[in-house]
Write a protein that holds these residues in place. Sequence first.
Motif, PDB file in Angstrom:
ATOM      1  N   ARG A 149      59.812  34.338  -6.805  1.00  0.00           N
ATOM      2  CA  ARG A 149      58.482  34.328  -7.430  1.00  0.00           C
ATOM      3  C   ARG A 149      57.776  32.986  -7.260  1.00  0.00           C
ATOM      4  NH1 ARG A 149      57.764  35.961 -13.300  1.00  0.00           N
ATOM      5  NH2 ARG A 149      59.893  35.240 -13.762  1.00  0.00           N
ATOM      6  N   LEU A 150      58.565  31.902  -7.217  1.00  0.00           N
ATOM      7  CA  LEU A 150      57.958  30.573  -7.060  1.00  0.00           C
ATOM      8  C   LEU A 150      57.277  30.458  -5.679  1.00  0.00           C
ATOM      9  CD1 LEU A 150      57.749  27.623  -8.288  1.00  0.00           C
ATOM     10  CD2 LEU A 150      59.703  27.098  -6.844  1.00  0.00           C
ATOM     11  N   ILE A 151      57.997  30.894  -4.658  1.00  0.00           N
ATOM     12  CA  ILE A 151      57.432  30.768  -3.300  1.00  0.00           C
ATOM     13  C   ILE A 151      56.315  31.804  -3.103  1.00  0.00           C
ATOM     14  CG2 ILE A 151      57.999  30.536  -0.851  1.00  0.00           C
ATOM     15  CD1 ILE A 151      59.461  28.578  -2.772  1.00  0.00           C
ATOM     16  N   GLU A 152      56.481  32.957  -3.763  1.00  0.00           N
ATOM     17  CA  GLU A 152      55.382  33.943  -3.702  1.00  0.00           C
ATOM     18  C   GLU A 152      54.093  33.329  -4.248  1.00  0.00           C
ATOM     19  OE1 GLU A 152      57.663  37.471  -5.461  1.00  0.00           O
ATOM     20  OE2 GLU A 152      55.677  38.274  -5.022  1.00  0.00           O
ATOM     21  N   ARG A 153      54.218  32.579  -5.345  1.00  0.00           N
ATOM     22  CA  ARG A 153      53.043  31.950  -5.948  1.00  0.00           C
ATOM     23  C   ARG A 153      52.411  30.945  -4.973  1.00  0.00           C
ATOM     24  NH1 ARG A 153      51.047  31.063 -11.022  1.00  0.00           N
ATOM     25  NH2 ARG A 153      51.383  33.314 -11.089  1.00  0.00           N
TER      26      ARG A 153
ATOM     27  N   HIS B 269      61.907  35.513   2.571  1.00  0.00           N
ATOM     28  CA  HIS B 269      61.931  36.645   1.643  1.00  0.00           C
ATOM     29  C   HIS B 269      60.546  36.839   1.013  1.00  0.00           C
ATOM     30  CE1 HIS B 269      64.299  38.694  -1.894  1.00  0.00           C
ATOM     31  NE2 HIS B 269      63.168  39.315  -1.622  1.00  0.00           N
ATOM     32  N   ALA B 270      59.954  35.721   0.541  1.00  0.00           N
ATOM     33  CA  ALA B 270      58.644  35.812  -0.122  1.00  0.00           C
ATOM     34  C   ALA B 270      57.562  36.282   0.853  1.00  0.00           C
ATOM     35  CB  ALA B 270      58.271  34.458  -0.723  1.00  0.00           C
ATOM     36  N   VAL B 271      57.645  35.832   2.100  1.00  0.00           N
ATOM     37  CA  VAL B 271      56.656  36.253   3.116  1.00  0.00           C
ATOM     38  C   VAL B 271      56.748  37.773   3.319  1.00  0.00           C
ATOM     39  CG1 VAL B 271      56.110  36.148   5.591  1.00  0.00           C
ATOM     40  CG2 VAL B 271      56.573  34.042   4.332  1.00  0.00           C
ATOM     41  N   LEU B 272      57.983  38.268   3.503  1.00  0.00           N
ATOM     42  CA  LEU B 272      58.165  39.702   3.750  1.00  0.00           C
ATOM     43  C   LEU B 272      57.708  40.531   2.552  1.00  0.00           C
ATOM     44  CD1 LEU B 272      61.670  39.395   5.415  1.00  0.00           C
ATOM     45  CD2 LEU B 272      59.588  40.192   6.564  1.00  0.00           C
ATOM     46  N   LYS B 273      57.988  39.995   1.361  1.00  0.00           N
ATOM     47  CA  LYS B 273      57.619  40.729   0.137  1.00  0.00           C
ATOM     48  C   LYS B 273      56.092  40.830   0.007  1.00  0.00           C
ATOM     49  CE  LYS B 273      58.946  40.820  -4.633  1.00  0.00           C
ATOM     50  NZ  LYS B 273      59.277  39.988  -5.769  1.00  0.00           N
TER      51      LYS B 273
ATOM     52  N   GLY C 279      50.237  44.741   2.885  1.00  0.00           N
ATOM     53  CA  GLY C 279      50.054  45.196   4.268  1.00  0.00           C
ATOM     54  C   GLY C 279      49.705  44.058   5.215  1.00  0.00           C
ATOM     55  N   GLY C 280      49.958  42.824   4.785  1.00  0.00           N
ATOM     56  CA  GLY C 280      49.615  41.659   5.617  1.00  0.00           C
ATOM     57  C   GLY C 280      50.539  41.494   6.807  1.00  0.00           C
ATOM     58  N   ASN C 281      50.174  40.560   7.664  1.00  0.00           N
ATOM     59  CA  ASN C 281      50.983  40.252   8.851  1.00  0.00           C
ATOM     60  C   ASN C 281      51.371  38.785   8.888  1.00  0.00           C
ATOM     61  OD1 ASN C 281      51.118  42.710  10.482  1.00  0.00           O
ATOM     62  ND2 ASN C 281      48.897  42.566  10.299  1.00  0.00           N
ATOM     63  N   ARG C 282      51.645  38.222   7.718  1.00  0.00           N
ATOM     64  CA  ARG C 282      52.076  36.818   7.705  1.00  0.00           C
ATOM     65  C   ARG C 282      53.357  36.697   8.527  1.00  0.00           C
ATOM     66  NH1 ARG C 282      50.813  38.737   3.012  1.00  0.00           N
ATOM     67  NH2 ARG C 282      49.116  37.842   1.798  1.00  0.00           N
TER      68      ARG C 282
ATOM     69  N   ARG D 149      70.556  37.333   4.612  1.00  0.00           N
ATOM     70  CA  ARG D 149      69.671  37.678   3.484  1.00  0.00           C
ATOM     71  C   ARG D 149      68.422  38.398   4.000  1.00  0.00           C
ATOM     72  NH1 ARG D 149      66.925  33.492  -0.834  1.00  0.00           N
ATOM     73  NH2 ARG D 149      65.713  35.021  -1.968  1.00  0.00           N
ATOM     74  N   ILE D 150      67.842  37.874   5.071  1.00  0.00           N
ATOM     75  CA  ILE D 150      66.588  38.444   5.564  1.00  0.00           C
ATOM     76  C   ILE D 150      66.811  39.849   6.119  1.00  0.00           C
ATOM     77  CG2 ILE D 150      64.620  38.045   7.124  1.00  0.00           C
ATOM     78  CD1 ILE D 150      65.113  36.168   4.554  1.00  0.00           C
ATOM     79  N   ARG D 151      67.969  40.056   6.764  1.00  0.00           N
ATOM     80  CA  ARG D 151      68.274  41.421   7.233  1.00  0.00           C
ATOM     81  C   ARG D 151      68.309  42.376   6.056  1.00  0.00           C
ATOM     82  NH1 ARG D 151      71.476  38.856  11.377  1.00  0.00           N
ATOM     83  NH2 ARG D 151      73.214  38.460   9.993  1.00  0.00           N
ATOM     84  N   ARG D 152      68.947  41.927   4.966  1.00  0.00           N
ATOM     85  CA  ARG D 152      69.071  42.806   3.794  1.00  0.00           C
ATOM     86  C   ARG D 152      67.712  43.055   3.151  1.00  0.00           C
ATOM     87  NH1 ARG D 152      74.912  42.013   1.069  1.00  0.00           N
ATOM     88  NH2 ARG D 152      76.050  41.661   2.996  1.00  0.00           N
ATOM     89  N   VAL D 153      66.885  42.021   3.096  1.00  0.00           N
ATOM     90  CA  VAL D 153      65.547  42.189   2.511  1.00  0.00           C
ATOM     91  C   VAL D 153      64.738  43.172   3.364  1.00  0.00           C
ATOM     92  CG1 VAL D 153      63.350  40.983   2.101  1.00  0.00           C
ATOM     93  CG2 VAL D 153      65.501  39.950   1.360  1.00  0.00           C
ATOM     94  N   ILE D 154      64.878  43.065   4.661  1.00  0.00           N
ATOM     95  CA  ILE D 154      64.126  43.942   5.577  1.00  0.00           C
ATOM     96  C   ILE D 154      64.573  45.398   5.433  1.00  0.00           C
ATOM     97  CG2 ILE D 154      63.934  44.523   8.041  1.00  0.00           C
ATOM     98  CD1 ILE D 154      63.644  41.510   8.591  1.00  0.00           C
TER      99      ILE D 154
END
Length: 539
Positions: free
Chosen positions: A335-339, A363-367, A373-376, A394-399
């Motif tokens: 949530r911190l990086i999302e902010r 993780h925050a970028v993908l979320k 619907g962004g393309n960051r 971690r990123i594989r699991r998030v994806i």
Amino acid sequence: MPTLHWVGKNKVVNHHHEVPFRLLDKQYSFTANKGTPANSTNNKIIHGDNLEALKSLLPEFEGKVNCIYIDPPYNTGNEGWVYNDNVNDPKIKKWLGQVVGKEGEDLSRHDKWLCMMYPRLKLLHRLLADEGSMWISIDDAAVTLLRPVMDEIFGAGKLIASNVWQKRYSRENREAIGDVHEYILVYSKTPAAFKLSRNKIPIDEKQAKVYRNPNNDPKGRWRPIPMTAQAGHATADQFYEIISPSGKKFKPSEGRCWGISEATFKTLLSEGRIYFGKKGNSQPNIIRYLSEVEGVVPWTWWPHEEVGNTDEATKDLMAIFGGASGFDTTPKPVRLIERVLQICSQRNSLILDSFGGSGTTAHAVLKLNAQDGGNRRFILCEMMDYAETITAERIRRVIDGYGEGNKVVAGTGGGFDFFKVGEALFKEDKNLNEEVGAEAIRGYVAYTENIPTEKRWDTENAVSPYALGSTDTALCVFYYEKDRVTTLDIDFLGQLKIKNLPSRPEQFVIYADKCALDKDFLYKHGITFKRIPRDITRF
Ligand SMILES: C[S@@+](CC[C@H](N)C(=O)[O-])C[C@H]1O[C@@H](n2cnc3c(N)ncnc32)[C@H](O)[C@@H]1O
């Protein structure tokens, strides 16, 4: 502007120029399992020291990164990081390979940390887009060192904010005064441009509580905004009489005026956006609908309820790995990086984190992409071997999604390429490392000749397989063959199909192993000869 000095500073201020340019060596690509949206590809995880990784990124990404977030070792003495930058100075050589530990055991800890940070910050500054922003997590002790260094690299007046993050919610009783916060410094090369492009923060339910719907307004929840203001700078059309539906008359009291002109008031009244209370005889208020609220301007106080805390970060990671992840440094909450990204990124921003750790930034970028619907895109660097087993895993699991039962978290979709920092472009004897291949060498030379990435030509172009592209003034040609010596002569010039260009270039920059043309001829035809490898710029 005061500047900070430390032992070794004069040895590292230009060290980023001495770092060998290495190529990124792609190991594999990962994309989402079928069924998850894949709007988040073209990402990179780079395994290697970020000093070299950042340098490798320059040709493609100089001035193009919109948001940089870093969370470097804070130099608390507990992290046990190793100072390994190969700075060619006897004093610094003595530090190499040493674990940077407790202050009492090693008084040069702060000098080493600054020597480690400085060249990396210089490269990050070059990668940052003019209107972009750079965010750095740092603790109370190191912030006093980091701020003057950042001021020196960015120039005076480029600090946007020093945000305070409340990292814990339980009391900290070990010290005389408990430490519960960290900073997130924000810098931009152009603070005014950043202010125009930064986003407001979406309001949460706590802030939205004041929006109610006592009259069942079909447009949904709203709040009354008082209509009067101080009369200090008021114009004549802000003093008028208002008659409520019940016939009661209102005028601003002494020293006050209406906040809007009479014409605007009439428009709002006709749109049903003026509220006179339940009985229609109260002081008028403007109706502001929740659906129209863009968000709130970010401020420097970041309480844990809004952006998470260190406990939450550990739980985030445990949920993804189904138990301990093996990451022994404190991660940041998603949530911190999302902010951070909510404020500084647009839907197609490029985001860089060169101290990647467990991969929270990715993780925050993908979320966020999955939400809007962004393309960051992200680029992460991590030097430890867990770049594969923790960061990438971690990123594989998030994806693909993780968790079980009622704790299942849907996959965000997307993908990434995994690289390691590969071979150097130049050998120790200063000759080209021909093993890296002609394409990589061409790309490097085109960058050093300031040909923008999008204007670089491949070998199939209409002029010559050796042409690299054009700058505003010159056509650049790299006459290079791995297995033979090349000579710039009349025959070679005759092979350049200049007539295929819309106009004849004013100047030519031609690289070759040798030149058989005399100075007068070169001058007369606007040709600059550059010898391979002597005249290839090292940046
Ligand atoms: C404090 S952690 C970052 C934690 C991260 N923000 C997270 O949420 O997981 C710092 C990370 O930077 C890495 N690191 C330190 N020096 C580095 C370097 N020179 N190049 C690349 N990574 C480095 C460390 O291995 C560590 O994983």
